[in-house]
Design a protein around this motif. Structure first.
Motif, PDB file in Angstrom:
ATOM      1  N   SER A   9       0.844  -1.190   0.000  1.00  0.00           N
ATOM      2  CA  SER A   9       0.000   0.000   0.000  1.00  0.00           C
ATOM      3  C   SER A   9       0.887   1.251   0.000  1.00  0.00           C
ATOM      4  O   SER A   9       1.798   1.371   0.810  1.00  0.00           O
ATOM      5  CB  SER A   9      -0.883  -0.037   1.241  1.00  0.00           C
ATOM      6  N   VAL A  10       0.625   2.130  -0.947  1.00  0.00           N
ATOM      7  CA  VAL A  10       1.472   3.326  -1.100  1.00  0.00           C
ATOM      8  C   VAL A  10       0.618   4.583  -0.952  1.00  0.00           C
ATOM      9  O   VAL A  10      -0.503   4.645  -1.464  1.00  0.00           O
ATOM     10  CB  VAL A  10       2.176   3.317  -2.484  1.00  0.00           C
ATOM     11  N   LEU A  11       1.160   5.558  -0.247  1.00  0.00           N
ATOM     12  CA  LEU A  11       0.489   6.855  -0.112  1.00  0.00           C
ATOM     13  C   LEU A  11       1.347   7.911  -0.815  1.00  0.00           C
ATOM     14  O   LEU A  11       2.503   8.127  -0.449  1.00  0.00           O
ATOM     15  CB  LEU A  11       0.331   7.210   1.378  1.00  0.00           C
ATOM     16  N   ILE A  44       5.376   5.883   2.018  1.00  0.00           N
ATOM     17  CA  ILE A  44       4.893   7.225   1.651  1.00  0.00           C
ATOM     18  C   ILE A  44       5.815   7.736   0.549  1.00  0.00           C
ATOM     19  O   ILE A  44       7.043   7.673   0.670  1.00  0.00           O
ATOM     20  CB  ILE A  44       4.913   8.185   2.863  1.00  0.00           C
ATOM     21  N   LEU A  45       5.226   8.236  -0.520  1.00  0.00           N
ATOM     22  CA  LEU A  45       5.999   8.807  -1.637  1.00  0.00           C
ATOM     23  C   LEU A  45       5.714  10.301  -1.694  1.00  0.00           C
ATOM     24  O   LEU A  45       4.553  10.705  -1.781  1.00  0.00           O
ATOM     25  CB  LEU A  45       5.513   8.201  -2.952  1.00  0.00           C
ATOM     26  N   LEU A  46       6.759  11.099  -1.596  1.00  0.00           N
ATOM     27  CA  LEU A  46       6.565  12.547  -1.583  1.00  0.00           C
ATOM     28  C   LEU A  46       7.309  13.188  -2.759  1.00  0.00           C
ATOM     29  O   LEU A  46       8.519  13.395  -2.686  1.00  0.00           O
ATOM     30  CB  LEU A  46       7.074  13.102  -0.243  1.00  0.00           C
ATOM     31  N   PRO A  47       6.608  13.478  -3.863  1.00  0.00           N
ATOM     32  CA  PRO A  47       7.293  14.122  -4.988  1.00  0.00           C
ATOM     33  C   PRO A  47       7.526  15.600  -4.729  1.00  0.00           C
ATOM     34  O   PRO A  47       6.635  16.293  -4.246  1.00  0.00           O
ATOM     35  CB  PRO A  47       6.324  13.913  -6.158  1.00  0.00           C
ATOM     36  N   ASN A  48       8.717  16.068  -5.062  1.00  0.00           N
ATOM     37  CA  ASN A  48       9.080  17.454  -4.817  1.00  0.00           C
ATOM     38  C   ASN A  48       9.985  17.926  -5.964  1.00  0.00           C
ATOM     39  O   ASN A  48      10.384  17.131  -6.807  1.00  0.00           O
ATOM     40  CB  ASN A  48       9.816  17.540  -3.468  1.00  0.00           C
ATOM     41  N   GLY A  49      10.322  19.196  -5.970  1.00  0.00           N
ATOM     42  CA  GLY A  49      11.190  19.726  -7.016  1.00  0.00           C
ATOM     43  C   GLY A  49      12.486  20.241  -6.437  1.00  0.00           C
ATOM     44  O   GLY A  49      12.560  20.587  -5.263  1.00  0.00           O
ATOM     45  N   LEU A 101      15.443  10.265  -1.858  1.00  0.00           N
ATOM     46  CA  LEU A 101      15.959  10.327  -0.490  1.00  0.00           C
ATOM     47  C   LEU A 101      15.021   9.474   0.360  1.00  0.00           C
ATOM     48  O   LEU A 101      13.822   9.757   0.427  1.00  0.00           O
ATOM     49  CB  LEU A 101      15.952  11.789  -0.018  1.00  0.00           C
ATOM     50  N   SER A 102      15.546   8.420   0.967  1.00  0.00           N
ATOM     51  CA  SER A 102      14.663   7.532   1.720  1.00  0.00           C
ATOM     52  C   SER A 102      14.906   7.673   3.219  1.00  0.00           C
ATOM     53  O   SER A 102      16.002   8.020   3.656  1.00  0.00           O
ATOM     54  CB  SER A 102      14.853   6.085   1.286  1.00  0.00           C
ATOM     55  N   THR A 103      13.851   7.405   3.984  1.00  0.00           N
ATOM     56  CA  THR A 103      13.971   7.482   5.438  1.00  0.00           C
ATOM     57  C   THR A 103      14.205   6.092   6.024  1.00  0.00           C
ATOM     58  O   THR A 103      14.286   5.931   7.230  1.00  0.00           O
ATOM     59  CB  THR A 103      12.692   8.074   6.064  1.00  0.00           C
ATOM     60  N   GLN A 122       7.363   5.513  11.833  1.00  0.00           N
ATOM     61  CA  GLN A 122       7.519   4.080  11.550  1.00  0.00           C
ATOM     62  C   GLN A 122       7.208   3.750  10.093  1.00  0.00           C
ATOM     63  O   GLN A 122       7.463   2.639   9.642  1.00  0.00           O
ATOM     64  CB  GLN A 122       6.562   3.265  12.440  1.00  0.00           C
ATOM     65  N   VAL A 123       6.630   4.721   9.389  1.00  0.00           N
ATOM     66  CA  VAL A 123       6.253   4.451   7.993  1.00  0.00           C
ATOM     67  C   VAL A 123       7.404   4.884   7.073  1.00  0.00           C
ATOM     68  O   VAL A 123       7.771   6.053   7.055  1.00  0.00           O
ATOM     69  CB  VAL A 123       4.969   5.220   7.611  1.00  0.00           C
ATOM     70  N   PRO A 124       7.978   3.946   6.319  1.00  0.00           N
ATOM     71  CA  PRO A 124       9.076   4.326   5.422  1.00  0.00           C
ATOM     72  C   PRO A 124       8.609   5.338   4.373  1.00  0.00           C
ATOM     73  O   PRO A 124       7.493   5.227   3.858  1.00  0.00           O
ATOM     74  CB  PRO A 124       9.468   3.004   4.749  1.00  0.00           C
ATOM     75  N   ALA A 125       9.470   6.293   4.097  1.00  0.00           N
ATOM     76  CA  ALA A 125       9.103   7.318   3.109  1.00  0.00           C
ATOM     77  C   ALA A 125      10.214   7.493   2.085  1.00  0.00           C
ATOM     78  O   ALA A 125      11.390   7.361   2.404  1.00  0.00           O
ATOM     79  CB  ALA A 125       8.825   8.644   3.814  1.00  0.00           C
TER      80      ALA A 125
END
Lengths: 130, 245
Positions: free
Chosen positions: B18-20, B111-116, B132-134, B170-173
């Motif tokens: 499951s991906v957010l 969690i996937l956070l797209p940024n510029g 960049l991963s947590t 606790q949620v990998p991002a």
């Protein structure tokens, strides 16, 4: 062409950030985004002109301002309170930054972005060093 | 009545991770443009909203329905959070806390956070997305999708708050930084981000419609970009102490 994606994007963005487009509607011209960055020996002014061709851009310096006028290749249509408004032109006047050497201003246009380089005046009264 | 049913030889059925995906306004509007399109292209349905007590109340009306500016969408095992307002300092903590709480409650694996990220003179034919991963488990995701690591740099402002909370959760991002024009809406770079996300979540996304609307999105995104830059500017002004300028 208005698609579902575009219609939805327009509704959300326009309704929440409408205050910034007041000038567009008042002047019937799109006011493009611009950004001025100071470097050591110059200022760099960038103006976003999507949907415009180089030949349809007029750049002038007048009364201490850089003025850009451009014609869109395709009209930009915006719904405003149930009315569709068509924009065909863009215009922006940006005040010249301090120490601008207006004789040496140059400009280039690439990927819909107009980059205006404004060198700083580097001459003046010489002060002797003792 | 007693339950007499028994389950024999049960094997654990592997479930789809499951991906957010989180889209918030930032440099080049990469997050907003890419996640807006993913929500549309993947036909995601609105399932909720994040209400933030630290922001000016604002809603928009569509077909007689009231919507908040930060909404949650779902399609299968994929969730998306899309914000139509920039996240400022006052909102950042409660926003990221709500996001992490939502992810934990719903069994989100990533969690996937797209940024510029600013690229001076970017080559439109060679746009790069860095990761960049947590959590080191996500390094495999970067490797499999040929995403180079974001090795050195500095992130300031609310984005730094968001990253700090993600790092400690606790949620990998995985944060994706795509080279873009920092100051103007950049649909070309957003398109590159969409491709990267579609590879990660293994969903095909047809970009035909997006490609046709690149100029329109640049014009239509001006207002949001301006509001986002105003917030970034406030941050810049409050950031470095005078002695370091």
């Amino acid at each position: 062409m208005t698609t579902d994606f575009i219609a939805s994007f327009e509704k959300r963005v326009s309704s929440l950030h409408e205050h910034n487009t007041a000038d567009d509607f008042a002047l019937r011209e799109i006011v493009p985004l611009s950004y001025l960055i100071e470097k050591n020996s110059k200022w760099v002014l960038q103006i976003d002109l999507p949907g415009v061709e180089r030949k349809n851009i007029v750049l002038t310096i007048t009364h201490g301002h850089v003025v850009v006028k451009a014609k869109l290749e395709e009209a930009f249509k915006v719904s405003n309170h149930g009315q569709v408004i068509k924009f065909e032109n863009m215009k922006k006047a940006v005040e010249l930054p301090p120490y601008a050497d207006i004789k040496k201003i140059s400009a280039k246009f690439k990927n819909g972005i107009l980059t205006i380089t404004i060198p700083k005046i580097d001459s003046g009264k010489r002060i002797p060093i003792k | 009545m007693l339950n007499r049913n028994t389950v024999k030889n049960s094997k654990k059925i592997p479930r789809e991770p499951s991906v957010l995906i989180v889209g918030i306004p930032g440099p080049g509007l990469i997050g907003t443009l890419s996640v807006s399109y993913l929500v549309h292209a993947l036909d995601m349905e609105i399932v909720g909203e994040i209400e933030n007590p630290d922001t000016t109340p604002v809603v928009f009306i569509d077909d007689g329905e009231i919507f908040g500016p930060i909404r949650i969408y779902k399609s299968g095992s994929l969730y998306a959070v899309l914000s139509d307002i920039p996240i400022d300092y006052d909102m950042a903590v409660s926003f990221i806390q709500s996001l992490i709480e939502f992810a934990q409650k719903n069994g989100v694996d990533m969690i996937l956070l797209p940024n510029g990220i600013h690229a001076g003179e970017k080559d439109p034919n060679n746009i790069k997305t860095f990761g960049l991963s947590t959590d080191e488990r996500l390094d495999v995701v970067m490797y499999d999708n040929e995403i180079p690591k974001f090795l050195t740099g500095m992130i300031a402002g609310p984005d730094a708050t968001i990253l700090t909370y993600l790092k400690n959760s606790q949620v990998p991002a995985l944060i994706l930084f795509t080279q873009c024009n920092f100051f103007f809406p950049d649909p070309e770079s957003a398109m590159h981000t969409i491709k990267t996300i579609s590879n990660i979540v293994k969903r095909d996304v047809d970009l035909t419609e997006f490609k046709k609307q690149v100029n329109y999105l640049r014009l239509q995104g001006r207002q949001l970009m301006e509001d986002t830059l105003n917030i970034m500017q406030q941050e810049k002004e409050t950031k470095p102490p005078q002695i370091y300028k």
